[in-house]
Design an enzyme around this catalytic site. Structure first.
Site, PDB file in Angstrom:
ATOM      1  CD  GLU A  88       7.540  -9.736  28.786  1.00 12.25           C
ATOM      2  OE1 GLU A  88       7.157 -10.982  28.656  1.00 12.25           O
ATOM      3  OE2 GLU A  88       6.887  -8.747  29.314  1.00 12.25           O
ATOM      4  N   PRO A  89      13.321 -12.029  27.490  1.00  9.55           N
ATOM      5  CG  PRO A  89      15.556 -11.577  27.737  1.00  9.55           C
ATOM      6  CD  PRO A  89      14.268 -10.935  27.797  1.00  9.55           C
ATOM      7  NE  ARG A 107      12.766 -21.879  24.218  1.00  8.07           N
ATOM      8  CZ  ARG A 107      11.775 -23.063  24.645  1.00  8.07           C
ATOM      9  NH1 ARG A 107      12.109 -24.170  24.863  1.00  8.07           N
ATOM     10  NH2 ARG A 107      10.624 -22.604  24.867  1.00  8.07           N
ATOM     11  NE  ARG A 137      11.427 -27.666  26.429  1.00  8.92           N
ATOM     12  CZ  ARG A 137      11.773 -27.706  25.319  1.00  8.92           C
ATOM     13  NH1 ARG A 137      12.505 -28.457  24.720  1.00  8.92           N
ATOM     14  NH2 ARG A 137      11.011 -27.023  24.328  1.00  8.92           N
ATOM     15  CE1 TYR A 162       4.980 -27.781  26.174  1.00  7.63           C
ATOM     16  CE2 TYR A 162       7.358 -28.015  26.967  1.00  7.63           C
ATOM     17  CZ  TYR A 162       6.072 -27.497  27.360  1.00  7.63           C
ATOM     18  OH  TYR A 162       6.014 -26.696  28.174  1.00  7.63           O
ATOM     19  CB  CYS A 173       5.426 -47.683  35.555  1.00 13.57           C
ATOM     20  SG  CYS A 173       6.640 -48.465  36.544  1.00 13.57           S
ATOM     21  CD  GLU A 174       2.724 -42.060  32.436  1.00  9.58           C
ATOM     22  OE1 GLU A 174       2.386 -41.852  31.478  1.00  9.58           O
ATOM     23  OE2 GLU A 174       2.393 -41.497  33.560  1.00  9.58           O
ATOM     24  CE1 TYR A 186      10.028 -21.447  30.143  1.00  9.70           C
ATOM     25  CE2 TYR A 186      11.567 -21.572  28.233  1.00  9.70           C
ATOM     26  CZ  TYR A 186      10.685 -20.718  29.009  1.00  9.70           C
ATOM     27  OH  TYR A 186      10.436 -19.557  28.892  1.00  9.70           O
TER      28      TYR A 186
END
Ligand code: LLP
Length: 416
Positions: free
Chosen positions: A273-274, A276, A312, A316, A344-345, A373
């Site tokens: 199930e590739p 990325r 991402r 992560y 604004c973060e 992703y």
């Protein structure tokens, strides 16, 4: 290997200048290379060509219609996790007999839809799911083809947020519970066990955990056959990592040999199930500098892409290479900079502590490794429109998702 290269000091996607794409389509924009996608698909299939293997593309990694259509035309099936992904995949032309349906919480309507589509396998992760599938298959007067997804308790040695092979995660059925699940299947005339499956994590850069998982699954498969279930396949999931920066990327041929060597003695078909590995490096996120803020600590390069476009790094702590579209910006003296978006973060960043020439407003950068992703995980935070996706083939460009219009962001809300 990809087709993003500098030619005469200017970054190109295949034969198209990124600076011209920015002019035509604006920024931020996702730019994909069709030749890179085809190359990855063909190399992967080639690596497994000497063993009966069904490769099911993990649709969650990039489900743009055109990307899916290309991948399905190359002969891939689909690994999907929702009714939305099922409908998308069917409309992009997937062969239903090459679909595996994964996920820990399938809904009744999703199970019914997949039964109606006659998919290859429900990859089941719990006893309650077996009961639901049996009940709904009875309604449809069908026998559902199921595989049991096992949690082999193997550390995939990847970021813990995308590791799925340990008992500490919600995924799969612990080996200790296997017998009980087999019993449920034996007792139901509406369930047929066709395989065993696993998926130990994503962005895996070491072969050892994959090898261990494959051998473990081969043993489990043999035990299941010995217990009276004539299964057809072993599904080893996805997980192969790509090079975002200096990490080791496993060679496709080594990956294939490792899985095939382990599964061959079972005589069973292989499913993979590739995600990325096919799409990760087909794309960049093209962004433009809004301005540079110099502080005593460091320089902040404020660009027009943000965490809503690419989450991402925020989610992560992932690293994405950020390179200038005009190569001369790369060469001269460098300074420590953070690439940040306008949201604004403080968590809105795309790259931290990068050494680069301090750019000026209007300069363009390409954030690499943004084919998987990436656009798919974007959102509308701060009422920012979602970026377009453009695919390039040679000098031909196609907008395969147009930029969202601002009123489309609030179109589902009640307007007084
Ligand atoms: N099969 C199953 C059951 C999966 O859960 C996944 C990914 C795959 C296959 C495909 O894995 P791949 O070959 O792409 O590694 N959003 C995260 C990645 C989450 C992966 C979830 N499952 C990221 O941006 O790194």
């Amino acid at each position: 290997m990809d087709f993003f290269e500098y030619k005469n000091g200017e970054l190109h996607c295949e034969d198209s200048k990124l600076s011209l794409l920015a002019e035509r389509y604006g920024t931020p924009s996702y730019i994909y290379s069709q030749s890179t996608l085809l190359k990855h698909c063909r190399r992967l299939l080639q690596a497994f060509s000497n063993y009966p293997t069904t490769a099911c593309f993990a649709v969650k990694s990039n489900s743009n219609h055109t990307v899916l259509k290309t991948i399905f035309e190359e002969g891939f099936g689909a690994d999907l996790v929702s009714a939305g992904e099922l409908q998308r995949s069917l409309s992009a032309g997937v062969d239903p007999s090459k679909i595996v349906f994964s996920g820990v919480g399938k809904l009744d309507n999703e199970i019914l839809m997949a039964l109606d589509a006659n998919i290859m396998s429900f990859n089941v992760e719990s006893d309650f799911e077996l009961h639901s599938i049996a009940r709904l298959a009875a309604v449809r007067k069908k026998v559902a083809r199921v595989s049991l997804r096992i949690n082999p308790n193997i550390d995939a040695k990847t970021n813990e947020k995308i590791a799925t092979g340990l008992y500490s995660t919600k995924f799969g059925i612990p080996e200790t519970e296997l017998q009980a699940h087999l019993q449920i299947i034996k007792n139901s005339p509406h369930l047929k066990l066709i395989g065993v499956a696993c998926h130990i994590g994503s962005q895996i850069t070491e072969l050892a955990p994959l090898r261990e998982a494959a051998h473990r699954m081969a043993t489990i498969a043999k035990d299941v056959v010995a217990a009276g279930f004539p299964i057809e396949l072993v599904d080893m999931g996805g997980g192969l990592g790509i090079k975002y920066s200096k990490e080791n990327a496993i060679e496709l041929e080594d990956y294939a040999t490792t899985l095939i060597d382990a599964i061959k003695p079972t005589g069973l078909k292989l499913v993979i199930e590739p995600g990325r590995v096919l799409v990760g490096n087909i794309g960049v996120l093209l962004t433009q500098v809004i301005g540079v803020k110099k502080t005593p600590q460091k320089n902040f390069i404020i660009v027009d892409a943000a965490m809503n476009d690419l989450i991402r790094p925020t989610l992560y702590g992932s690293y994405h290479d950020i390179i200038p579209v005009v190569q001369s910006l790369e060469k001269t003296a460098t300074t420590l900079c953070d690439f940040v978006g306008p949201i604004c973060e403080s968590s809105d960043f795309l790259g931290k502590d990068r050494t680069c020439v301090v750019p000026k407003a209007g300069d363009l950068f390409a954030i690499r490794g943004c084919g998987g992703y990436a656009a798919i995980m974007s959102g509308n935070y701060n009422s920012r429109a979602m970026a377009p996706e453009i695919i390039v083939e040679g000098t031909r460009e196609r907008v395969i998702k147009r930029r969202q219009l601002l009123p489309e962001i609030w179109q589902y809300e009640l307007q007084d």
